[in-house]
Design a protein around this motif. Structure first.
Motif, mmCIF file in Angstrom:
data_model
loop_
_atom_site.group_PDB
_atom_site.id
_atom_site.type_symbol
_atom_site.label_atom_id
_atom_site.label_comp_id
_atom_site.label_asym_id
_atom_site.label_seq_id
_atom_site.Cartn_x
_atom_site.Cartn_y
_atom_site.Cartn_z
ATOM 1 N N LYS A 9 0.845 -1.194 0.000
ATOM 2 C CA LYS A 9 0.000 0.000 0.000
ATOM 3 C C LYS A 9 0.884 1.249 0.000
ATOM 4 O O LYS A 9 0.677 2.185 -0.789
ATOM 5 N N LEU A 10 1.878 1.249 0.876
ATOM 6 C CA LEU A 10 2.792 2.384 0.958
ATOM 7 C C LEU A 10 3.509 2.613 -0.371
ATOM 8 O O LEU A 10 3.734 3.747 -0.783
ATOM 9 N N CYS A 11 3.828 1.534 -1.057
ATOM 10 C CA CYS A 11 4.523 1.669 -2.341
ATOM 11 C C CYS A 11 3.644 2.404 -3.339
ATOM 12 O O CYS A 11 4.109 3.296 -4.052
ATOM 13 N N ARG A 17 7.081 1.675 -8.427
ATOM 14 C CA ARG A 17 6.585 0.666 -9.333
ATOM 15 C C ARG A 17 6.476 -0.681 -8.617
ATOM 16 O O ARG A 17 7.438 -1.144 -8.008
ATOM 17 N N LEU A 18 5.332 -1.282 -8.680
ATOM 18 C CA LEU A 18 5.121 -2.517 -7.935
ATOM 19 C C LEU A 18 5.432 -3.757 -8.766
ATOM 20 O O LEU A 18 4.565 -4.332 -9.403
ATOM 21 N N THR A 19 6.662 -4.163 -8.732
ATOM 22 C CA THR A 19 7.074 -5.347 -9.486
ATOM 23 C C THR A 19 6.866 -6.590 -8.639
ATOM 24 O O THR A 19 6.644 -6.499 -7.422
ATOM 25 N N GLY A 20 6.943 -7.724 -9.269
ATOM 26 C CA GLY A 20 6.800 -8.978 -8.536
ATOM 27 C C GLY A 20 7.824 -9.106 -7.429
ATOM 28 O O GLY A 20 7.508 -9.492 -6.302
ATOM 29 N N GLN A 21 9.068 -8.742 -7.748
ATOM 30 C CA GLN A 21 10.134 -8.872 -6.747
ATOM 31 C C GLN A 21 9.887 -7.965 -5.543
ATOM 32 O O GLN A 21 10.131 -8.344 -4.403
ATOM 33 N N ARG A 22 9.380 -6.751 -5.808
ATOM 34 C CA ARG A 22 9.132 -5.840 -4.689
ATOM 35 C C ARG A 22 8.003 -6.352 -3.822
ATOM 36 O O ARG A 22 8.046 -6.251 -2.597
#
Lengths: 137, 137
Positions: A9-11, A17-22
């Motif tokens: 949520k914070l991201c 950018r919400l990548t799979g790794q993140r």
DNA sequence: GTACATGCAAAGGGTTTGCAAACGG
DNA sequence: CCGTTTGCAAACCCTTTGCATGTAC
């Protein structure tokens, strides 16, 4: 499984950018009650995504730290340890196991800024670590 | 010039072989009011003995630390910093210059062990660092 | 003399980075 | 699609170490 972590949520709020790794790293930290070091985060993340690289873990932890999503600690031993950012608290480290107990003491906090003030400084940050041995009952 | 430093005295008491390089490092630390990192100690030592090697500085600092002649600190930034061992005190680090101010507060010390005790631990070591910005008068 | 200390350079451990390929919005 | 992110491996920084030489006691 599809639940969103507070970190995710914070991201979004901070336009990261919400990548799979993140997402993976976010989930690992959300699920960690201890204060894992980078390698531990990497091992836990690898169980979710076997292809994630340690470089990405390092980059993501730094990104999250800069975004105030995570807090980095240095409890000695030359490796960084992370926890989800939240209310300020201090740490007591068990010298025998490395386990970390969190605590908060208002009186202590007040004393810290009072001391800084007395020395002519505005308190920007502080860290208190107690290293102890569990008392045999 | 031939004066003996307190550190040299401690070396003899602890049966540490007193080589020229150890005398040099001892002198550098005795003369340092700041909390120099290894490289700084090396540079200062090099002015006294241009042939001293950084490896010897590392070995000597570790030797002195193990003999409780010096205290090693980690104020962040990934480099160790040293000071002559003495009475316990805490540190306030100026975030703008890296300068370190020492302070001691009995009430604070007592609070530390009281907190450890309350958590079921015997206090073995502790460290408190305040990071501050000098207040413009 | 002899065990221990030194200098040099190479190795170590944690962390960062350049670059081409993969990918999120 | 295009700029960002990733994986890989090499580079980095601080610190430690193996080995031959030098030295304190």
């Amino acid at each position: 499984m599809a639940e969103e972590t507070g970190i995710e949520k914070l991201c979004r709020e901070r336009n990261l950018r919400l990548t799979g790794q993140r997402r993976t790293v976010a989930r690992v930290l959300s699920d960690s009650a201890d204060h894992p070091d980078v390698d531990t985060v990497y091992r836990r993340a690898s169980r979710i995504d076997p292809h994630i690289s340690i470089a990405t873990v390092y980059r993501t932890l730094k990104l999250f730290e800069d975004a105030n999503v995570l807090t980095r600690h240095d409890f000695g031993g030359g490796r960084a340890r992370y926890e989800e950012a939240g209310e300020h608290h201090d740490h007591l480290i068990d010298v025998e196991t490395g386990a970390v107990k969190e605590f908060y003491d208002a009186e202590l906090e007040e004393m810290k800024s009072r001391i800084a003030e007395r020395l002519g400084f505005e308190l920007v940050d502080h860290r208190l670590e107690l290293y102890g041995r569990r008392r045999r009952s």
